[in-house]
Scaffold this motif. Structure first.
Motif, PDB file in Angstrom:
ATOM      1  N   GLY A   1       0.817  -1.218   0.000  1.00  0.00           N
ATOM      2  CA  GLY A   1       0.000   0.000   0.000  1.00  0.00           C
ATOM      3  C   GLY A   1       0.846   1.261   0.000  1.00  0.00           C
ATOM      4  O   GLY A   1       0.483   2.276  -0.605  1.00  0.00           O
ATOM      5  N   ILE A   2       1.993   1.203   0.667  1.00  0.00           N
ATOM      6  CA  ILE A   2       2.893   2.361   0.729  1.00  0.00           C
ATOM      7  C   ILE A   2       3.493   2.657  -0.643  1.00  0.00           C
ATOM      8  O   ILE A   2       3.719   3.817  -1.000  1.00  0.00           O
ATOM      9  CB  ILE A   2       4.009   2.117   1.768  1.00  0.00           C
ATOM     10  N   VAL A   3       3.767   1.611  -1.441  1.00  0.00           N
ATOM     11  CA  VAL A   3       4.316   1.813  -2.779  1.00  0.00           C
ATOM     12  C   VAL A   3       3.418   2.780  -3.562  1.00  0.00           C
ATOM     13  O   VAL A   3       3.885   3.685  -4.258  1.00  0.00           O
ATOM     14  CB  VAL A   3       4.456   0.470  -3.525  1.00  0.00           C
ATOM     15  N   TRP A   4       2.114   2.595  -3.428  1.00  0.00           N
ATOM     16  CA  TRP A   4       1.138   3.486  -4.070  1.00  0.00           C
ATOM     17  C   TRP A   4       0.994   4.796  -3.293  1.00  0.00           C
ATOM     18  O   TRP A   4       0.967   5.880  -3.878  1.00  0.00           O
ATOM     19  CB  TRP A   4      -0.231   2.817  -4.130  1.00  0.00           C
ATOM     20  N   GLY A   5       0.863   4.681  -1.983  1.00  0.00           N
ATOM     21  CA  GLY A   5       0.565   5.854  -1.158  1.00  0.00           C
ATOM     22  C   GLY A   5       1.595   6.952  -1.300  1.00  0.00           C
ATOM     23  O   GLY A   5       1.255   8.138  -1.424  1.00  0.00           O
ATOM     24  N   ALA A   6       2.872   6.579  -1.301  1.00  0.00           N
ATOM     25  CA  ALA A   6       3.938   7.577  -1.392  1.00  0.00           C
ATOM     26  C   ALA A   6       3.789   8.432  -2.649  1.00  0.00           C
ATOM     27  O   ALA A   6       4.088   9.630  -2.649  1.00  0.00           O
ATOM     28  CB  ALA A   6       5.299   6.890  -1.375  1.00  0.00           C
ATOM     29  N   MET A   7       3.300   7.824  -3.724  1.00  0.00           N
ATOM     30  CA  MET A   7       3.099   8.576  -4.958  1.00  0.00           C
ATOM     31  C   MET A   7       1.954   9.589  -4.817  1.00  0.00           C
ATOM     32  O   MET A   7       1.904  10.582  -5.549  1.00  0.00           O
ATOM     33  CB  MET A   7       2.833   7.622  -6.115  1.00  0.00           C
TER      34      MET A   7
ATOM     35  N   LYS B   1       8.828  -0.179  -2.414  1.00  0.00           N
ATOM     36  CA  LYS B   1       8.801   0.695  -1.238  1.00  0.00           C
ATOM     37  C   LYS B   1      10.064   1.543  -1.184  1.00  0.00           C
ATOM     38  O   LYS B   1      10.023   2.754  -0.941  1.00  0.00           O
ATOM     39  CB  LYS B   1       8.651  -0.152   0.023  1.00  0.00           C
ATOM     40  N   LEU B   2      11.207   0.913  -1.434  1.00  0.00           N
ATOM     41  CA  LEU B   2      12.491   1.615  -1.398  1.00  0.00           C
ATOM     42  C   LEU B   2      12.495   2.757  -2.406  1.00  0.00           C
ATOM     43  O   LEU B   2      12.823   3.905  -2.082  1.00  0.00           O
ATOM     44  CB  LEU B   2      13.622   0.623  -1.706  1.00  0.00           C
ATOM     45  N   ASN B   3      12.129   2.481  -3.646  1.00  0.00           N
ATOM     46  CA  ASN B   3      12.177   3.510  -4.689  1.00  0.00           C
ATOM     47  C   ASN B   3      11.141   4.598  -4.457  1.00  0.00           C
ATOM     48  O   ASN B   3      11.461   5.782  -4.494  1.00  0.00           O
ATOM     49  CB  ASN B   3      11.946   2.889  -6.063  1.00  0.00           C
ATOM     50  N   ASN B   4       9.898   4.195  -4.243  1.00  0.00           N
ATOM     51  CA  ASN B   4       8.826   5.183  -4.297  1.00  0.00           C
ATOM     52  C   ASN B   4       8.828   6.139  -3.122  1.00  0.00           C
ATOM     53  O   ASN B   4       8.537   7.324  -3.281  1.00  0.00           O
ATOM     54  CB  ASN B   4       7.468   4.488  -4.460  1.00  0.00           C
ATOM     55  N   VAL B   5       9.171   5.659  -1.921  1.00  0.00           N
ATOM     56  CA  VAL B   5       9.221   6.579  -0.785  1.00  0.00           C
ATOM     57  C   VAL B   5      10.418   7.517  -0.924  1.00  0.00           C
ATOM     58  O   VAL B   5      10.316   8.718  -0.672  1.00  0.00           O
ATOM     59  CB  VAL B   5       9.266   5.814   0.552  1.00  0.00           C
ATOM     60  N   ARG B   6      11.538   6.983  -1.340  1.00  0.00           N
ATOM     61  CA  ARG B   6      12.738   7.807  -1.511  1.00  0.00           C
ATOM     62  C   ARG B   6      12.490   8.902  -2.552  1.00  0.00           C
ATOM     63  O   ARG B   6      12.825  10.073  -2.328  1.00  0.00           O
ATOM     64  CB  ARG B   6      13.903   6.908  -1.930  1.00  0.00           C
ATOM     65  N   GLU B   7      11.900   8.534  -3.681  1.00  0.00           N
ATOM     66  CA  GLU B   7      11.657   9.520  -4.736  1.00  0.00           C
ATOM     67  C   GLU B   7      10.554  10.500  -4.340  1.00  0.00           C
ATOM     68  O   GLU B   7      10.617  11.688  -4.675  1.00  0.00           O
ATOM     69  CB  GLU B   7      11.312   8.820  -6.053  1.00  0.00           C
ATOM     70  N   ALA B   8       9.535  10.024  -3.632  1.00  0.00           N
ATOM     71  CA  ALA B   8       8.477  10.927  -3.167  1.00  0.00           C
ATOM     72  C   ALA B   8       9.044  11.988  -2.232  1.00  0.00           C
ATOM     73  O   ALA B   8       8.671  13.168  -2.309  1.00  0.00           O
ATOM     74  CB  ALA B   8       7.373  10.136  -2.476  1.00  0.00           C
ATOM     75  N   LEU B   9       9.928  11.576  -1.341  1.00  0.00           N
ATOM     76  CA  LEU B   9      10.546  12.524  -0.417  1.00  0.00           C
ATOM     77  C   LEU B   9      11.375  13.557  -1.174  1.00  0.00           C
ATOM     78  O   LEU B   9      11.324  14.761  -0.888  1.00  0.00           O
ATOM     79  CB  LEU B   9      11.409  11.755   0.597  1.00  0.00           C
TER      80      LEU B   9
ATOM     81  N   GLU C   1       7.680   0.260   8.330  1.00  0.00           N
ATOM     82  CA  GLU C   1       7.477  -0.892   7.433  1.00  0.00           C
ATOM     83  C   GLU C   1       8.778  -1.261   6.721  1.00  0.00           C
ATOM     84  O   GLU C   1       8.777  -1.655   5.557  1.00  0.00           O
ATOM     85  CB  GLU C   1       6.395  -0.595   6.380  1.00  0.00           C
ATOM     86  N   GLY C   2       9.890  -1.158   7.430  1.00  0.00           N
ATOM     87  CA  GLY C   2      11.191  -1.506   6.862  1.00  0.00           C
ATOM     88  C   GLY C   2      11.973  -0.271   6.461  1.00  0.00           C
ATOM     89  O   GLY C   2      11.506   0.541   5.668  1.00  0.00           O
ATOM     90  N   THR C   3      13.159  -0.110   7.034  1.00  0.00           N
ATOM     91  CA  THR C   3      13.985   1.054   6.737  1.00  0.00           C
ATOM     92  C   THR C   3      14.579   0.959   5.334  1.00  0.00           C
ATOM     93  O   THR C   3      14.582  -0.102   4.708  1.00  0.00           O
ATOM     94  CB  THR C   3      15.145   1.157   7.743  1.00  0.00           C
TER      95      THR C   3
END
Length: 398
Positions: A259-265, A334-342, A377-379
């Motif tokens: 869900g975070i993979v989508w949410g971060a976007m 999760k790694l890519n999308n949160v990092r890029e969203a930030l 949900e994992g660093t």
């Protein structure tokens, strides 16, 4: 070369440059639009104030509205759950997090952690007791895995459950638990003589308390708690019948990470949209700053990463719907999308200049929230090593 058919194309959408929207079915768009409407009407006008005040007004009323819409445990089958696809759930997460990461966390912890744990690992009695009321938003759940000294290595948890006749006695502490203070039920993981087991703990059980964690500068529109279990006596029926070891909790985390993979976007889209709008209106040196090359470079680079992130989320969603999605693929997303969203939020902040730190705009709120999403949900480090292990076959964190 003929260009006659190009002239009939509709004008380009600056927030969907490559036409990803065409990849979604009418049903998927309907789910997305209904969640977007609820967020627009019920949450967007108030969420900046909730963030500033550090509380959600009427969280129970909001949970019931989300339940009525069908987004709580929406990707689960039966027991009053909507039984929607993984892609529809992902689109809902994107819309919720475009409003605020804390709101997506409320839905994510309810549906992908607490409800999924009971749905996947619970007994029929546990499912029938809790899932219909949780799907309706009448009961709120939380998920107790992380401890004050135990984060990335959950196998080292200290919370312990021991048998006492037919009962279980649970002792321990959990921390950084979303929804804990307002929850009616907690899924708690504990060490036993038979390995790690899961327990369904009604929060009114003697010895259970959930003080709220204050002084946060991230996820402020979200309830974050400590769980304290002092000699909490539970009947045998409170334990999950299986889920020995880390397989149980990790299966739940994979659901939430998806869900975070989508949410971060969603957070990225909200910030990028704010930056584009601001750049078009803000004038310096006699013209809008959207007309300057450096601003356009920022906007183009942000949109590129946003497009790639949504395409990755969609690809993983289609794999999940096909039953072929692997946990390490979720880690990569999760790694890519949160990092890029930030990074998108931080760059958007520079376009807004000093206004970027004001809660009049969503950017600093998303930026602060994503600092938590980056870790929970994992660093970054753990997901990096999961991807590294998938590539090399060697586990670097053992």
């Amino acid at each position: 070369m003929s260009t006659h058919h190009t002239k009939s194309l509709p004008p380009i959408d600056p927030m969907d440059l490559v036409g990803i929207d065409e990849q979604f079915s009418a049903e998927e768009k309907a789910v997305r639009d209904s969640v977007r409407r609820l967020c627009h009407d019920r949450i967007d006008p108030y969420v900046a104030d909730w963030f500033e005040q550090g509380r959600i007004n009427d969280i129970r009323g909001l949970a019931k509205e989300l339940g009525t819409l069908g987004v709580l445990g929406m990707h689960l089958e039966g027991y009053g759950c909507a039984g929607m696809s993984a892609t529809e759930y992902g689109l809902a997460c994107l819309e919720l997090e475009a409003t605020d990461s804390g709101i997506r966390s409320l839905v994510s912890v309810q549906g992908s952690l607490a409800m999924f744990a009971i749905w996947r690992w619970g007994t029929e009695e546990q499912k029938n007791e809790w899932l219909p009321s949780m799907a309706a938003g009448e009961a709120i759940g939380c998920f107790g895995l992380t401890e004050p000294d135990i984060g990335s290595d959950p196998g080292a948890m200290r919370t312990r459950a021991r048998r006492d006749g037919d009962d279980w006695i649970v002792d321990g502490r959990k921390t950084w638990i979303t929804n804990g203070t307002v929850a009616d039920v907690a899924v708690v993981w504990a060490q036993t003589d038979e390995g790690i087991r899961g327990f369904v703990v009604p929060t009114g059980t003697p010895g259970f308390s959930a003080p709220e964690i204050k002084h946060k500068l991230s996820l402020r529109a979200s309830v974050t708690s400590e769980l304290v279990l002092d000699d909490v006596r539970l009947p045998a029926s409170a334990a999950f019948p299986e889920a020995g070891g880390l397989k149980g909790p990790l299966s739940c985390l994979t659901e939430a990470r998806y869900g975070i993979v989508w949410g971060a976007m969603g957070a990225a889209r909200s910030s990028l949209s704010a930056a584009l709008s601001y750049a078009s209106e803000r004038r310096q040196f006699g013209k809008s700053i959207a007309g300057f090359q450096l601003t356009q470079q920022k906007l183009a680079d942000m949109n590129l990463e946003y497009i790639k992130g949504v395409l990755l989320a969609l690809h993983l969603g289609r794999r999940k719907d096909a039953g072929t999605l692997r946990p390490d693929q979720v880690s990569l997303g999760k790694l890519n999308n949160v990092r890029e969203a930030l990074a998108i939020c931080r760059t958007s902040r520079t376009i807004l200049g000093a206004n970027g730190i004001s809660l009049e705009y969503p950017v600093i709120r998303h930026m602060n929230n994503l600092e938590s999403v980056l870790t929970y949900e994992g660093t970054v480090e753990m997901h990096t090593l999961v991807v590294g292990q998938a590539m090399t076959g060697q586990a670097a964190y053992r």
